[in-house]
Design a protein around this motif. Structure first.
Motif, mmCIF file in Angstrom:
data_model
loop_
_atom_site.group_PDB
_atom_site.id
_atom_site.type_symbol
_atom_site.label_atom_id
_atom_site.label_comp_id
_atom_site.label_asym_id
_atom_site.label_seq_id
_atom_site.Cartn_x
_atom_site.Cartn_y
_atom_site.Cartn_z
ATOM 1 N N GLY A 1 0.823 -1.214 0.000
ATOM 2 C CA GLY A 1 0.000 0.000 0.000
ATOM 3 C C GLY A 1 0.849 1.253 0.000
ATOM 4 O O GLY A 1 1.600 1.504 0.949
ATOM 5 N N VAL A 2 0.756 2.078 -1.066
ATOM 6 C CA VAL A 2 1.504 3.328 -1.121
ATOM 7 C C VAL A 2 0.970 4.282 -0.056
ATOM 8 O O VAL A 2 -0.175 4.168 0.381
ATOM 9 C CB VAL A 2 1.400 3.959 -2.523
ATOM 10 C CG1 VAL A 2 0.006 4.526 -2.764
ATOM 11 C CG2 VAL A 2 2.449 5.041 -2.724
ATOM 12 N N SER A 3 1.804 5.228 0.368
ATOM 13 C CA SER A 3 1.435 6.096 1.493
ATOM 14 C C SER A 3 0.840 7.415 1.018
ATOM 15 O O SER A 3 1.561 8.245 0.436
ATOM 16 C CB SER A 3 2.672 6.386 2.348
ATOM 17 O OG SER A 3 2.374 7.365 3.321
ATOM 18 N N PRO A 4 -0.459 7.671 1.271
ATOM 19 C CA PRO A 4 -1.008 9.003 0.995
ATOM 20 C C PRO A 4 -0.371 10.096 1.841
ATOM 21 O O PRO A 4 -0.290 11.248 1.418
ATOM 22 C CB PRO A 4 -2.503 8.846 1.344
ATOM 23 C CG PRO A 4 -2.767 7.386 1.275
ATOM 24 C CD PRO A 4 -1.492 6.721 1.701
ATOM 25 N N ALA A 5 0.111 9.743 3.042
ATOM 26 C CA ALA A 5 0.739 10.749 3.910
ATOM 27 C C ALA A 5 2.001 11.320 3.286
ATOM 28 O O ALA A 5 2.358 12.475 3.536
ATOM 29 C CB ALA A 5 1.068 10.130 5.273
#
Length: 570
Positions: free
Chosen positions: A218-222
């Motif tokens: 999961g890539v990080s939106p943060a």
């Protein structure tokens, strides 16, 4: 008369003596006063480092010193208030005390790392890890697992709502195929390859191999979303919609990963088996879509357009409805429905708000941005504090890093292939692959989910009456899964520490070299002018005069001043 003159002479001589005494120490006093008190004179063009330091500590407090003193005072008085309410529960050694120290430590760690031009979350993770593992401190060990899990879930709600509000419908329609491919293809292939590597390198069972495989993809939106918003504002890559493509695909990928992980974890702790859990997956998706669309449309009309504080109420109801979705889904056994509901609800509400009142939408998004600024150290500080050196298997750290590297390499190559169908040149494809590297948000929010569940289950078994065979079997199975959960958490933290700084630095260092700047950069001022023009055009003619005041404030003020001057003259 003579007596009066004598008295006046005595008074004058006394005053002269006092003046002489004052005169002796007065220059020293003035010198100290000049050094302590802040002078509002002309600024020195090129002050030395010593001059800067002396000015920074002058009174009254000002600048950065005053800012930090204010923050410290706010924290101290908040803590004193909590002590008066909770008493022993807020004193050192309590759960609340541990939370406060970890959060403040994470904020300090983030500021230190920010000075080094590295992602703040890295410093927050390190601060939480140190507060858990430094001998003699270990304040993080006092934090209740229930509180920690709840706060991480709230942070996840904010991330998903911000992502939903930031989606552009026009770009989504134009790039829908590319968004779908980027959201599902790299994550799916990386998780499968990662699961195989985990199975044969770490020795996990196949079920937990896929749990960790999906967790790591999961890539990080943060990390990604703030950088993409900055690119959109300065006009880099906006002509082909690359920032919007990456933000939209990241949000969908996160939901996809969370739903699949929730199904797999439920299967691992359920007596119904994985087949039943897979059959329930469409039900969870349907529940999330229904909840999100229903409340998203409902928020079109509540609060109504004429409400004097509609932006504030929109912020409140969107946040509380999102928290209700996530915690309600967990309570009813549909953990995958809540995150999807948050994203869809924010997206549906944002569509109407953007058309009817874009200024209000911008205010609501800004409020969530401010709230995330304070919840970011909560999330990453707590996930760093969840890692204990005493529970880490040192011999598997190298293997965990190997798993992370294998998955990241596969992800990079698959992303390059995926975006080649979206009409981007080779530089933009390379930038997309680099931007798809950082991992942090999902790993921080869900990295300890397996471990937390086993802690809760073992506590429930210990508190129950079961001392028979079933309880013994359950506790044995939970203890074995707990070891796997510790390894999953350790690998998730390593993934954050390795990929987040590489991805963030890669985006920062390559954006100007790989992306083309738009002819008219989308700055904050241009966005405000565009929103204002749209807002004015949609209002009736009799109300347009009110909105046009934004462009006529100076002229109106000048006219009023001239009228007042003429009236005075007359």
């Amino acid at each position: 008369m003579a007596s009066g003159a004598t008295e006046s002479g005595q008074h004058s001589s006394a005053n002269n003596k006092h003046a002489k005494k004052r005169f002796v120490g007065y220059p020293i006093f003035l010198d100290i006063k000049d050094k302590i008190l802040l002078k509002h004179g002309p600024e020195v063009e090129h002050p030395t480092r010593m001059e800067q330091m002396l000015k920074a500590i002058q009174c009254p407090p000002h600048g950065r010193v005053a800012y930090n003193i204010t923050k410290i005072a706010a924290v101290v008085f908040t803590w004193l208030t909590v002590i008066t309410l909770l008493k022993k529960q807020a004193l050192p050694g309590s759960n609340f005390w541990g939370l406060c120290i970890v959060i403040m430590g994470a904020m300090v760690g983030g500021e230190i790392v920010k000075k080094l031009r590295l992602p703040e979350l890295l410093g927050m993770l390190v601060a939480g890890f140190m507060l858990q593992n430094i001998p003699g401190i270990s304040v993080a060990a006092q934090i209740s697992p229930g509180w920690s899990s709840a706060l991480r879930s709230i942070a996840l709600v904010m991330i998903l709502i911000r992502a939903g509000l930031g989606m552009d419908v026009i770009v989504l329609r134009r790039l829908s195929r590319s968004i779908a491919m980027l959201a599902f293809l790299p994550a799916t292939i990386e998780s499968i390859v990662g699961a195989v590597a985990i199975r044969y390198l770490l020795g996990f069972e196949w079920l937990w191999s896929f749990v960790l495989g999906f967790l790591l993809c999961g890539v990080s939106p943060a990390v990604l979303v703030p950088n993409m918003i900055l690119l959109h504002e300065i006009g880099l890559g906006v002509e082909k919609g690359l920032p919007i493509l990456l933000m939209a695909a990241a949000s969908i990928e996160n939901v996809y990963v969370i739903v699949v992980m929730s199904v797999l974890i439920s299967a691992g702790f359920s007596a119904e088996g994985i087949g039943m859990q897979i059959a329930l997956a469409p039900i969870q998706i349907a529940i999330g879509l229904t909840y999100g669309m229903l409340f998203g449309v409902l928020f079109w009309y509540f609060p109504h357009e004429a409400h004097p504080r509609k932006a504030d109420y929109r912020f409140i109801i969107l946040l509380t409805a999102g928290i209700t979705a996530v915690f309600g889904g967990n309570a009813f056994g549909y953990a995958g429905a809540g995150p999807l509901a948050c994203l869809v609800m924010a997206f549906m509400a944002g569509i109407h708000w953007g058309k009817a009142d874009p200024v209000s939408l911008k205010i609501v998004s800004g409020k969530f941005g401010i709230l995330w600024r304070y919840f970011q150290p909560v999330l990453f500080g707590l996930i760093g504090a969840a890692v204990s050196i005493s529970k880490i298997q040192a011999d598997t750290i190298g293997l965990s890093i190997a798993v992370i590297c294998i998955g990241s390499t596969v992800r990079f190559l698959v992303t390059l292939f995926t975006v080649s169908f979206a009409g981007f040149n080779w530089k933009e494809r390379l930038f997309a692959a680099i931007a798809w590297i950082p991992k942090a948000t999902v790993q921080a929010a869900l990295g300890s989910s397996v471990y937390d569940y086993t802690v809760f289950a073992l506590a429930t078994i210990a508190a129950g009456s079961g001392h028979g065979g079933t309880a013994a079997v359950d506790s044995t199975y939970m203890l074995s899964v707990q070891k796997t959960g510790i390894q999953i958490l350790t690998t998730a933290v390593l993934c954050i520490v390795i990929t987040a700084p590489i991805g963030a630095l890669g985006i920062t260092l390559t954006q100007n070299r790989l992306l083309e700047r738009a002819s008219a950069p989308v700055t904050a001022n241009s966005i405000e002018r565009e929103l204002e023009s749209q807002f004015t055009a949609e209002l009736p003619r009799q109300e347009s005069r009110v909105t046009l005041k934004f462009g006529r404030v100076d002229a109106t003020t000048q006219t009023l001043s001239e009228t007042a001057t003429d009236a005075k003259t007359e």
